[in-house]
Design a protein around this motif. Structure first.
Motif, short mmCIF file in Angstrom:
data_model
loop_
_atom_site.label_atom_id
_atom_site.label_comp_id
_atom_site.label_asym_id
_atom_site.label_seq_id
_atom_site.Cartn_x
_atom_site.Cartn_y
_atom_site.Cartn_z
N TRP A 1 -5.55 50.26 52.16
CA TRP A 1 -6.69 49.79 51.18
C TRP A 1 -6.61 50.94 49.92
O TRP A 1 -6.42 52.07 50.51
N MET A 2 -6.34 50.58 48.92
CA MET A 2 -6.39 51.48 47.78
C MET A 2 -7.59 51.26 46.85
O MET A 2 -7.43 50.21 46.24
N LEU B 1 -2.01 55.34 46.59
CA LEU B 1 -1.44 54.27 46.87
C LEU B 1 -0.16 54.51 47.94
O LEU B 1 0.10 53.59 49.06
N ALA B 2 0.61 55.45 47.87
CA ALA B 2 1.42 56.14 49.13
C ALA B 2 0.57 56.06 50.44
O ALA B 2 1.27 55.83 51.43
N ARG B 3 -0.44 56.65 50.33
CA ARG B 3 -1.16 56.80 51.54
C ARG B 3 -1.75 55.33 52.09
O ARG B 3 -1.72 54.90 53.39
N LEU C 1 -5.31 45.92 47.43
CA LEU C 1 -4.97 47.04 46.19
C LEU C 1 -5.99 46.29 44.98
O LEU C 1 -5.98 45.57 44.44
N ASP C 2 -6.88 47.42 44.65
CA ASP C 2 -7.86 47.38 43.84
C ASP C 2 -7.61 48.04 42.35
O ASP C 2 -7.47 49.35 42.29
N GLU C 3 -6.85 47.43 41.35
CA GLU C 3 -6.33 47.99 40.14
C GLU C 3 -5.35 49.27 40.53
O GLU C 3 -5.63 50.31 40.23
N PRO C 4 -4.16 48.88 41.23
CA PRO C 4 -3.18 50.15 41.71
C PRO C 4 -2.59 50.72 40.27
O PRO C 4 -1.87 51.61 40.60
N THR C 5 -2.60 50.07 39.24
CA THR C 5 -1.85 50.42 37.98
C THR C 5 -2.98 51.06 37.00
O THR C 5 -2.34 51.55 36.06
N LEU D 1 -3.05 41.53 48.88
CA LEU D 1 -4.11 41.07 48.09
C LEU D 1 -4.47 41.90 46.90
O LEU D 1 -4.75 42.93 47.05
N LEU D 2 -4.06 41.31 45.62
CA LEU D 2 -3.88 42.41 44.52
C LEU D 2 -5.21 42.12 43.73
O LEU D 2 -5.31 41.01 43.23
#
Length: 620
Positions: A458-459, A527-529, A540-544, A569-570
């Motif tokens: 999870w990010m 994100l790496a974690r 992933l919640d708003e990875p960029t 799930l993006l």
């Protein structure tokens, strides 16, 4: 509910002290050893007074030379050393007992925070949480280390002194015996007023600490809007109110100390006067009279020390007023995993929730990777937050989709559409109101939360890096990771260059919140974690977010390689990220209004196509 409690009254004060005593049972052995060592110190004091009286009697009354008193001076020196040793042992035992209690309380408070989950935490003030873990727990220290041992010593040492005095001078012993109950009696009478004021004062301190913490945390925002001076005036006003209230407490506390000192001095004076007259009229020998006179102040000392430590009891009772609402079983808003045993079914779904009798025994996930996650008519309604305020957004309604291994599904839509809510439902941070989420045909509430989250990556939208090394932050959820695993995850998140440029690499120390790094660097390390544990399901919640276009493109390319064996799930507003997904679910007002591949939705000229047009025009 908020962390804070209402001011403590007499009835609740008794409950709070009973709660303190119950918690203190965990260190009963250490407290007994503390009291025993203190009692040994008291017995040594009695022997010391006898030896001093014997030396003075020999030197003054019998006219003995130095050679005639060495037989008592050497033991006296040994008594001094033994008392110093026992005092050190007593302090160490008391400190260890208090430290164990504090460590246990902090573990329990943290466990309760974790059990209540993120939804409950959103309704709390960060300052009150910090106060509960800091000042409130520390408020118990002196109660355990000073008041409880002294309470036992105040009963034992005076008895030992009376046993020593009565055979030597029964009149002095009788005076001490009669005057002894007066001190605790007046201590209770005066102390009750101080206790009530102290409990109110503790509440003021908790509120002030929470306010200061929140003001410091939001200092940048206050400066930005020119409100820092106004906030400084509010802080000054609160501080002045606290100072004024503190002085009221101190007036009563000093009165209590004055009463104790007055009656202790009066008792010693009575003993001295009676001894003086009887010595003058030859009714008492010098040695027993001096021995009784030396012990008289020491008789009252344990009672005076207990009175001096009485404020520790009052402080602890006030602190318990902050801790009990947190540690009580029925307070707060539990998260999904805390509903176990509630017996409440999911309305209208036909599926029992995690609290029903059928689901009390958690099922284990198979050892193989998770193949499919399925949302079946899932609904969730926010309602009031734990703090009693209405939450933003109406939740989600009748969500139905499948996420397969190796597939990336993007949740796209305007802010407040329910995208992050769906992610939290899958993570188990929120309980499903209706419908069911199945993990390889197993309803999510039937899974042990810890076992399920071990399969998750999870990010969040605003990731957190903790004070510590970069390596410690990366391996937070995967402590067994090798250096090759870490570098692979960093490479996939386009974060390897961040570590290589730092002087100490993975051993570089970060401050709270990742201070020293930019927002984009924190985003890539987080994100790496998330990727490091090679999760079966990745949310992933708003990875960029916070990334420039070039870095975002490299991160997305790395994600494409990393998610081959992962169900992803993006959650995103980034159209370039959404276009790389296998499927897009477009949400609006908590419902899926469109779904399909990116190409299909753009060609359909529907809600997603309009969203893309607005994004490209920079309107979003």
């Amino acid at each position: 509910m908020a962390l804070s409690s209402t001011p403590t009254h007499d009835g609740s004060a008794k409950r709070h002290e009973a709660w303190l005593k119950q918690k203190s049972r965990a260190v009963r052995g250490a407290l007994s050893l503390t009291a025993t060592s203190g009692l040994i110190g008291g017995v040594l004091l009695i022997i010391q007074c006898w030896l001093v009286a014997r030396v003075i009697d020999a030197a003054i009354i019998e006219g003995a030379e130095l050679d005639g008193v060495w037989q008592w001076l050497w033991p006296l020196l040994g008594i001094f050393l033994a008392r110093a040793l026992m005092s050190t042992i007593t302090d160490r035992l008391a400190f260890e007992a208090a430290s164990r209690i504090k460590r246990t309380l902090r573990e329990q408070v943290m466990a309760r925070f974790a059990a209540r989950g993120p939804r409950w935490m959103e309704g709390q003030r960060s300052g009150e949480i910090a106060n509960a873990l800091g000042s409130a727990v520390e408020g118990v220290h002196d109660y355990v280390s000073a008041y409880l041992p002294q309470k036992q010593l105040a009963a034992m040492i005076p008895v030992a002194i009376l046993v020593a005095i009565f055979p030597q001078d029964w009149v002095s012993g009788l005076i001490l015996l009669i005057t002894a109950p007066i001190l605790p009696l007046f201590m209770i009478i005066v102390g009750r007023g101080a206790e009530a004021l102290s409990q109110k004062q503790w509440r003021r301190l908790a509120l002030m600490g929470a306010h200061f913490f929140d003001a410091i945390e939001g200092l940048t925002t206050l400066k930005q809007f020119g409100a820092s001076r106004r906030e400084a005036e509010a802080v000054a006003r609160i501080s002045e109110d606290y100072r004024s209230a503190t002085m009221k407490v101190l007036r009563v506390a000093f009165l209590s100390s004055l009463v104790l000192e007055f009656f202790a001095t009066l008792g010693v004076a009575m003993v001295a006067v009676y001894i003086g007259f009887r010595l003058y009229y030859g009714q008492l020998d010098f040695l027993p009279g001096l021995f009784a006179l030396l012990l008289a102040p020491e008789f009252y000392r344990p009672l005076r020390d207990m009175g001096a430590n009485y404020h520790a009891r009052m402080e602890a009772i006030g602190a318990v007023g902050e801790l009990m609402p947190i540690l009580s079983e029925d307070s707060g808003e539990p998260d999904n995993e805390q509903r176990e045993g509630s017996g409440e079914p999911n309305e209208g779904s036909g599926e029992p929730n995690e609290g029903s009798g059928e689901l009390k025994k958690a099922q284990a996930l198979p050892d193989r990777p998770i193949a499919r996650v399925r949302f079946e008519q899932v609904s969730f309604h926010h309602g009031p937050t734990a703090g009693g305020e209405e939450s933003h957004g109406d939740g989600v309604e009748a969500i139905d989709f499948t996420l397969a291994r190796g597939e990336c599904v993007a949740l796209v839509g305007p802010s407040g559409a329910g995208k992050t809510t769906l992610g939290k439902l899958l993570l188990g941070f929120l309980p499903v109101s209706d419908g069911v989420i199945r993990i390889d045909e197993i309803p999510l509430p039937m899974l042990a939360p810890d076992a399920w989250r071990q399969r998750l990556g999870w990010m969040p939208q605003r990731p957190t890096l903790f004070a510590g090394t970069i390596g410690e932050n990366l391996t937070l959820g995967a402590p067994e990771s090798t250096r090759d695993d870490i570098e692979a995850a960093l490479r996939a998140a386009d974060a390897l260059d961040i570590v290589h440029k730092l002087p100490d690499g993975l051993e570089t120390w970060l401050g709270d919140g990742g201070s020293g790094l930019s927002g984009g660097q924190i985003q890539r390390l987080a994100l790496a974690r998330a990727l490091l544990g090679r999760p079966d399901v990745l949310v992933l919640d708003e990875p960029t977010a916070s990334l420039d276009a070039g870095t975002a493109a490299r991160v997305l390319a790395g994600l494409d390689r990393a998610r081959v064996d992962t169900a992803t799930l993006l959650i995103t507003h980034d159209i370039s990220a959404a276009r790389r997904a296998d499927r897009i679910l477009f949400l609006d007002r908590g419902r899926i209004v469109e779904h399909g591949t990116p190409a299909e939705l753009e060609a359909a000229s529907g809600a997603f196509a309009r969203f893309v047009e607005l994004a490209e025009r920079g309107v979003l």
